[in-house]
Motif scaffolding. Structure first.
Motif, PDB file in Angstrom:
ATOM      1  N   MET B 243      -2.947  17.047 -35.945  1.00  0.00           N
ATOM      2  CA  MET B 243      -2.208  15.840 -34.928  1.00  0.00           C
ATOM      3  C   MET B 243      -0.681  15.080 -35.351  1.00  0.00           C
ATOM      4  N   ASN B 244      -0.197  15.402 -36.625  1.00  0.00           N
ATOM      5  CA  ASN B 244       1.155  15.719 -36.137  1.00  0.00           C
ATOM      6  C   ASN B 244       2.208  16.604 -36.252  1.00  0.00           C
ATOM      7  N   SER B 245       1.621  17.501 -36.429  1.00  0.00           N
ATOM      8  CA  SER B 245       2.482  18.752 -36.278  1.00  0.00           C
ATOM      9  C   SER B 245       3.285  19.383 -37.807  1.00  0.00           C
ATOM     10  N   VAL B 246       2.259  18.567 -38.670  1.00  0.00           N
ATOM     11  CA  VAL B 246       2.976  18.388 -40.294  1.00  0.00           C
ATOM     12  C   VAL B 246       3.007  19.777 -40.650  1.00  0.00           C
ATOM     13  N   PRO B 247       3.668  20.633 -40.709  1.00  0.00           N
ATOM     14  CA  PRO B 247       2.837  22.761 -41.388  1.00  0.00           C
ATOM     15  C   PRO B 247       3.408  22.276 -42.592  1.00  0.00           C
ATOM     16  N   PRO B 248       2.610  23.418 -43.450  1.00  0.00           N
ATOM     17  CA  PRO B 248       2.367  23.309 -44.712  1.00  0.00           C
ATOM     18  C   PRO B 248       3.792  24.514 -44.949  1.00  0.00           C
ATOM     19  N   VAL B 249       4.319  23.967 -46.014  1.00  0.00           N
ATOM     20  CA  VAL B 249       6.000  24.943 -46.320  1.00  0.00           C
ATOM     21  C   VAL B 249       5.378  25.492 -47.757  1.00  0.00           C
ATOM     22  N   PHE B 250       5.903  26.939 -48.040  1.00  0.00           N
ATOM     23  CA  PHE B 250       5.609  27.646 -48.571  1.00  0.00           C
ATOM     24  C   PHE B 250       6.513  28.134 -49.466  1.00  0.00           C
ATOM     25  N   ALA B 251       6.432  27.388 -51.097  1.00  0.00           N
ATOM     26  CA  ALA B 251       7.843  27.680 -52.090  1.00  0.00           C
ATOM     27  C   ALA B 251       7.402  28.222 -53.333  1.00  0.00           C
ATOM     28  N   ASN B 252       8.283  29.061 -54.133  1.00  0.00           N
ATOM     29  CA  ASN B 252       7.416  29.188 -54.808  1.00  0.00           C
ATOM     30  C   ASN B 252       6.251  29.230 -55.565  1.00  0.00           C
ATOM     31  N   GLY B 253       5.709  30.287 -54.624  1.00  0.00           N
ATOM     32  CA  GLY B 253       4.353  30.680 -55.232  1.00  0.00           C
ATOM     33  C   GLY B 253       3.441  30.008 -54.717  1.00  0.00           C
ATOM     34  N   PHE B 254       3.868  28.392 -53.844  1.00  0.00           N
ATOM     35  CA  PHE B 254       2.496  27.931 -53.339  1.00  0.00           C
ATOM     36  C   PHE B 254       2.240  27.090 -52.064  1.00  0.00           C
ATOM     37  N   LEU B 255       0.965  26.989 -51.661  1.00  0.00           N
ATOM     38  CA  LEU B 255       1.770  26.310 -50.123  1.00  0.00           C
ATOM     39  C   LEU B 255       1.494  25.276 -50.247  1.00  0.00           C
ATOM     40  N   HIS B 256       2.072  24.277 -49.786  1.00  0.00           N
ATOM     41  CA  HIS B 256       2.550  22.975 -49.626  1.00  0.00           C
ATOM     42  C   HIS B 256       1.913  21.719 -48.821  1.00  0.00           C
ATOM     43  N   TRP B 257       1.008  21.009 -48.526  1.00  0.00           N
ATOM     44  CA  TRP B 257       0.905  20.406 -47.990  1.00  0.00           C
ATOM     45  C   TRP B 257       1.442  18.672 -47.888  1.00  0.00           C
TER      46      TRP B 257
END
Lengths: 169, 549
Positions: B243-257
């Motif tokens: 809804m707010n277009s806050v996409p996940p971030v990929f760093a250090n082998g992890f996806l973060h939401w």
């Protein structure tokens, strides 16, 4: 580190080429360019005649002498200060080093010699030269230069051609 | 290592090149061990072309090993930094509805990308609304970009260097909100796309987690589902993402939401939902101290935070802008430790100065999308994208780089019009991907994996504890049952109870005994069920166990 010899003579590294020709360079020079010399120092001990022998018995003398030439130049360049001038001079020297008289066979032999003593700088230089020779050529020209037979099926060829259709040849 | 482009050239180059060609037509084969070394130093176009030389080259040049080595060779090229490039999804006013065009441009530039910057058009994903394809994550993952077509609920992955597009199998089931992230698993050296979809399933919120790897024909369920303890966090994160277009971030082998705390009823102890690409497990990161526990944050406030990856570190960006210029700033907090969730302030961008302030205070939406530079190629700059400039050009989008040391903001892309129809408030469409200049080679952080394993362990441990406890209870019940039965049993001719009270006690004892036996049997079956489900690794069973914990 290797055990310090009793004498005070400089330690040498000797490369032996095909035909038994010896090419010597000071150990300090070899250490700049050759990774295997650096690693070998941890294991070997100098005995008696103060020299480390490296046998390159299936490589002709000319590439080996060029290799020693390269190591000497690298060691000299390493001591001088780095500057844009120095970089330019290095590039010019590299061009003269792999000049017009260096044909493909000599290039490959030089590369084999460099790989034998893990002289990364020279490996890089020769590979760049070969890559430069073949970059921008069509696959057929590559095959001619490197003497390769074409063994792709027509289907594979078509697939690759459609994948690459955006590349301007 | 450097590539063929940097081979020393001078004025005699052309002459020499012709001479070299003449000399080298001797047709000598290149020894096999040297082929890889030479091919690694070729530019991408040549590599793609040379797949047609022979079959062994086609196999070598397409192999994963070669691709990683080549990627490392390109990114370690410090002597000649490549200019950063931007991948744009641009409204295709001139083309027919149903196509989306992607352009590759170099900043600084005005919008309206030129025709020769056109990368490709997504023709074969027809959709009733034109320009419905958006970029999901503003930073590419090892060269690949994830695109999302919201009306069709289809994802596409595109490679800006080779212009290849892969269409992922679309989702046809029911679902409320969905989000997806693209990452790279350094261990198996493959890309993975994780898709999370919330659904209502018999009045219960269910999250389906599916993973797609390139080459597969369909999505497969992730190795581990969302643990029950993180279920509501995950729902909040997915809703927030869509809804707010806050996409996940990929760093250090992890996806973060990022979790939206205003959607979570309980105290938000976790701020970030993590997914390990190697292990395919979920975890969480503790919230920073400025997420005051116990106070429900307003919707508008929670919109003002998003995640970004800077220098291989996960960061939260706080948008602390207000009407007062001197009190407005953007804060970037970086995560120090996945295990104990410590956050520290890494940058504060003051918006009080005139130029910086005007560009960054004016737009409605400000997003930090990455950083460029750093070691070797100049000062590190933070890349900021802004949208919906209120006072100046309406609905415009811009891209800036900010130098934190000199506090200078430079606008490198402007004049980009948004889509024709005005977006609902708060909608942010990721319209570009910052491909950056030199990118550090990130092979995954082993510490990150260890930290995630530590975070996941408590779940495993507590499950084991629960099972032991359950088994103990079962044994205790059996012991009580038999004791009571034996004590109250007088059929073997022991002294019969003499008094009425005694007899009543006896009967009571027997009833109790039988009751305990029945309960014990049911409990035993229960425990056996739990144990087998835990051994099988059934996620549903684990959720049931988690429910009891």
């Amino acid at each position: 580190m290797a055990a310090a010899p009793s004498g005070s003579r400089t330690r040498m590294v000797t490369l032996i080429s095909k035909g038994g020709r010896n090419f010597k360079m000071p150990e300090a020079v070899a250490l700049v360019s050759s990774r295997s010399c650096r690693e070998a120092l941890d294991y070997i001990e100098y005995r008696g005649n103060n020299t480390m022998m490296i046998k390159l018995l299936d490589i002709d003398p000319k590439p080996v002498s060029m290799l020693v030439n390269f190591c000497n130049h690298m060691a000299a360049a390493a001591t001088s200060a780095a500057s844009d001038d120095a970089a330019q001079r290095m590039r010019e020297w590299e061009e003269r080093f792999l000049g017009d008289d260096v044909d493909q066979a000599l290039l490959y032999d030089l590369l084999s010699a460099a790989i034998s003593i893990q002289a990364d700088g020279l490996i890089d230089l020769v590979c760049k030269r070969v890559a430069h020779m073949i970059k921008g050529k069509t696959p057929q020209e590559i095959r001619t230069i490197l003497g390769i037979q074409d063994d792709l099926t027509p289907d594979q060829r078509d697939e690759i051609r459609t994948d690459n259709s955006w590349i301007d040849i | 290592m450097s590539t063929a482009e940097e081979y020393p050239t001078n004025n005699n180059n052309n002459k020499r090149r012709k001479k070299a060609a003449a000399v080298s037509l001797s047709g000598l084969p290149l020894p096999d061990d040297l082929i890889t070394e030479v091919l690694l130093r070729l530019p991408i176009k040549s590599i793609l072309r040379f797949r047609a030389v022979r079959r062994s080259w086609a196999a070598l040049l397409s192999s994963k090993d070669f691709c990683s080595l080549h990627h490392m060779a390109i990114s370690s090229k410090v002597s000649q930094p490549q200019p950063p490039k931007i991948l744009l999804v641009s409204p295709t006013a001139t083309r027919s509805a149903g196509t989306t065009s992607l352009y590759l441009t170099s900043p600084p530039s005005r919008s309206r990308p030129r025709e020769d910057d056109l990368l490709f058009t997504l023709d074969d994903c027809p959709s009733p609304r034109p320009n419905s394809v958006d970029i999901v994550m503003p930073k590419p993952c090892y060269g690949l970009t994830l695109l999302y077509d919201a009306p069709e609920r289809a994802y596409h992955v595109c490679n800006a260097a080779t212009r290849a597009v892969t269409h992922l199998p679309p989702y046809t089931g029911p679902g409320l909100f969905s989000t997806a992230g693209l990452g790279f698993d350094a261990r198996t050296r493959e890309y993975k796309v994780l898709r999370l979809i919330t659904q209502h399933f018999y009045d219960k919120e269910v999250i389906s987690c599916d993973v797609y790897t390139p080459g597969a024909s369909r999505w497969r369920p992730a190795a581990h589902g969302v643990p029950f303890s993180l279920l509501h966090f995950a729902t909040s994160a997915i809703t927030h993402a869509e809804m707010n277009s806050v996409p996940p971030v990929f760093a250090n082998g992890f996806l973060h939401w990022l979790i939206n705390p205003s959607l979570v009823v309980r105290r938000p102890r976790a701020a970030v939902l993590t997914f390990s690409l190697a292990e395919e497990t979920f975890g969480s990161v503790r919230s920073p101290h400025f997420w005051t526990p116990g106070v429900l944050r307003s919707w508008a406030q929670s919109e003002k935070e998003h995640l970004v990856e800077l220098d291989d570190q996960l960061c939260i960006v706080r948008d602390l802008r207000s009407g007062i210029p001197s009190a407005s700033s953007l804060e970037i907090w970086k995560l120090l430790d996945y295990g104990n969730g410590g956050w520290s302030l890494s940058h504060r961008i003051e918006l009080s100065s005139r130029h910086v302030g005007r560009e960054l205070r004016d737009p409605q939406l400000v997003r930090v999308i990455g950083s460029v530079g750093g070691c070797g190629t100049g000062d590190k700059k933070i890349v900021i994208a802004t949208s919906k400039h209120l006072y100046h050009e309406k609905f415009q989008k811009k891209l800036h780089t900010y130098d934190p040391r000199r506090r200078v903001l430079e606008t490198i892309l402007w004049g980009l019009a948004a889509a024709a129809q005005p977006q609902p408030s708060g909608q942010w469409h990721n319209f570009l991907v910052w491909l950056g200049g030199t990118t550090a080679d990130n092979n995954g952080d082993p510490d990150g994996v260890v930290a995630a394993a530590a975070a996941a362990e408590p779940d495993q441990r507590s499950r084991g504890v629960f099972l032991c406890f359950a088994a103990f209870l079962f044994l205790a019940m059996m012991v009580i049952t038999f004791t009571v039965l034996i004590l109250s049993d007088d059929d073997e001719g022991r002294s019969p109870a003499k008094t009425k009270a005694g007899r009543q006690l006896q009967i009571a004892g027997q009833v109790f005994g039988f009751f305990f036996m029945i309960v014990g049997c049911f409990w035993g079956v229960f425990v056996l069920g739990f144990i087998t489900e835990a051994l099988e690794g059934n996620p549903e069973g684990k959720r049931t166990i988690d429910f009891f914990i």
